[in-house]
Enzyme design. Sequence first.
Site, PDB file in Angstrom:
ATOM      1  N   GLU A  51       0.802  -1.226   0.000  1.00 18.05           N
ATOM      2  CA  GLU A  51       0.000   0.000   0.000  1.00 18.05           C
ATOM      3  C   GLU A  51       0.836   1.279   0.000  1.00 18.05           C
ATOM      4  OE1 GLU A  51      -2.535  -3.229   1.974  1.00 18.05           O
ATOM      5  OE2 GLU A  51      -0.456  -2.536   2.132  1.00 18.05           O
ATOM      6  N   PHE A 113     -11.578  -6.281  14.614  1.00 26.23           N
ATOM      7  CA  PHE A 113     -10.525  -6.810  13.742  1.00 26.23           C
ATOM      8  C   PHE A 113     -10.183  -5.793  12.653  1.00 26.23           C
ATOM      9  CE2 PHE A 113      -9.348  -9.283   9.889  1.00 26.23           C
ATOM     10  CZ  PHE A 113      -8.125  -9.772  10.360  1.00 26.23           C
ATOM     11  N   GLN A 114      -8.896  -5.523  12.518  1.00 24.38           N
ATOM     12  CA  GLN A 114      -8.352  -4.566  11.548  1.00 24.38           C
ATOM     13  C   GLN A 114      -8.960  -3.171  11.700  1.00 24.38           C
ATOM     14  OE1 GLN A 114      -8.446  -6.359   7.566  1.00 24.38           O
ATOM     15  NE2 GLN A 114      -6.418  -7.208   7.945  1.00 24.38           N
ATOM     16  N   LYS A 163     -17.488  -0.166   6.574  1.00 22.80           N
ATOM     17  CA  LYS A 163     -17.975  -1.242   5.714  1.00 22.80           C
ATOM     18  C   LYS A 163     -19.495  -1.256   5.567  1.00 22.80           C
ATOM     19  CE  LYS A 163     -17.668  -6.273   5.038  1.00 22.80           C
ATOM     20  NZ  LYS A 163     -17.263  -6.156   3.631  1.00 22.80           N
ATOM     21  N   MET A 480      24.630   8.996   1.080  1.00 19.92           N
ATOM     22  CA  MET A 480      24.586  10.278   1.780  1.00 19.92           C
ATOM     23  C   MET A 480      24.919  10.104   3.251  1.00 19.92           C
ATOM     24  SD  MET A 480      24.267  13.485   1.163  1.00 19.92           S
ATOM     25  CE  MET A 480      23.250  13.854  -0.261  1.00 19.92           C
TER      26      MET A 480
END
Length: 572
Positions: A51, A113-114, A163, A480
Amino acid sequence: MEMMSGAAMVVRALKDAGVKHVFGYPGGSVLDIYDALYVQDDVEHVLVRHEQAAAHMADGYARSTGKTGTVLVTSGPGATNTITGIATAYMDSIPLVVLSGQVPTMHIGEDAFQETDMIGCSRPIVKHSFLVKRAVDIPAAIAKAYHIANSGRPGPVVVDLPKDIVNPLESHPYEFPSSVELRSYNPTLKGHNKQVKKAIEVMTTAKRPVMYVGGGAVACEASAAVTKLAETLGCPVTSTLMGLGAFSGVHPQSVGMLGMHGTFEANKTMHNADCIIALGARFDDRVTNNVAKFCPNATIVHVDIDPTSISKTVAAHIPVVGSVDRVLEQFFEKLEEFDSQGQAERLADWWQEINQWRAKKCLDFKTDESQIKPQEVVQSLYKHTGGDAYITSDVGQHQMFAALYYPFAKPRRWINSGGAGTMGFGFPAAMGVQMAHPEAVVACVTGDGSIQMNIQELATCLQYNIPVKIISINNRALGMVRQWQDMIYKGRHSHSYMDSLPDFVKLAEAYGHIGIRVDKPEELDDAMKRCFAEKDRLVFMDIRVDQNEHVYPMQIKYGAMDDMRLSKTERT
């Protein structure tokens, strides 16, 4: 009025907002939306492998087009994986809309959940956010998100979608607003006439003026106006890292990039100027060095659409709040009878001094028959793309080499993470650029450290036939970091060597692409030619360069603009 489910509303609203591409990854809370995507052809979805990469792809898409990039992810870890990408866009004022799934409204706050508080997680790094709790509010929320993201000072907007409101079994009336008006949000576009008049007086009487051009000039498509003003005033122009291309880097009035790794002539011009015309720039720390010593003799005219950016770090003597393109139109109205010939005579001594600084040739470097210099890689890239490619970069030495040795003649051709400095940005950003410009040449200049942070997207490139060219400047180290350790920590290279690198050629081939390894200077030109001859294939160039090369010029910490190291042994 048309009736449809909340999931169908999301997809339809994207279409009505003009969205052509969505970058995302499915999961439980957004499966209904993905099902709605499946039954239509107007909005193309690109399935990423992480993602974070989705956010960077949408970012690259936005930077190269000026349009708003779009991301779709699920709740919890799917949403939080976009945080770095959102922060990257926020720091550079890039328009994104991130649609994140959320647990059903009745379970918000129950540690379901999540479940993650995406609104709370993203609040410090977004321009605005919406938690939509009713299906009928989806079209308006999405319309507002795109309006906010790409107006005023652009930035990312999060739209959190529980949802239950996208349930495909429930239908609701769909109405997408024909226009968006927000009483509390009305960016100022036109500058105040009195401030414009003051600015003109200072600009036209200064003996040592300089134009300092930032990313804001790119964002509002002001490149042509910036060039017209520069040629009218006959003054030198310097660009920030984000502003490169807004004024052509090959124009005779360009003195190059300024700041920490800016050119000698750019930083000397700034420090000795009596008038600085700042256009869409924010005077950040990578430009100013020590603010107390910043350009002590200059009257500063600061044009910016964001009033909070004016005098934030450096006090502006003449602030002008407004969009750069609109304010420059006001400037031109008052410059109609300006004496350009007299201006050229007034600035003759100034240009003579600038040309003496140019004669220093601060970007010259010594070649080595036994090993490739990173500067040579960028110069070869410029040669084989005719200076007309879209170039993305990751963050580190290779980023600075690209900015210094690939002069950009057009805006939106240089795509890099300036404010956040996000390693792993360049490759997925290049993919987003290529999706937006399928016929264009797109190359990602990266390093052996940065490329591994999102290298899984090689699979996405194969699936969607995205033929970007990866130019990996491989110094077997975090370049760097290692340079700073050489300069500040007496060469104590704490965890900056990459001792277990993969065979990048075999890795590219394992993903179905072409890999080319280059070890010797005499091989570079032919290898680069072969790379860009492959029009329809992704090519990964693993170019082994001198591990000990540093990026110069480099400002000396706590000094003035023109306090610089020009090499390992020479200081100003």
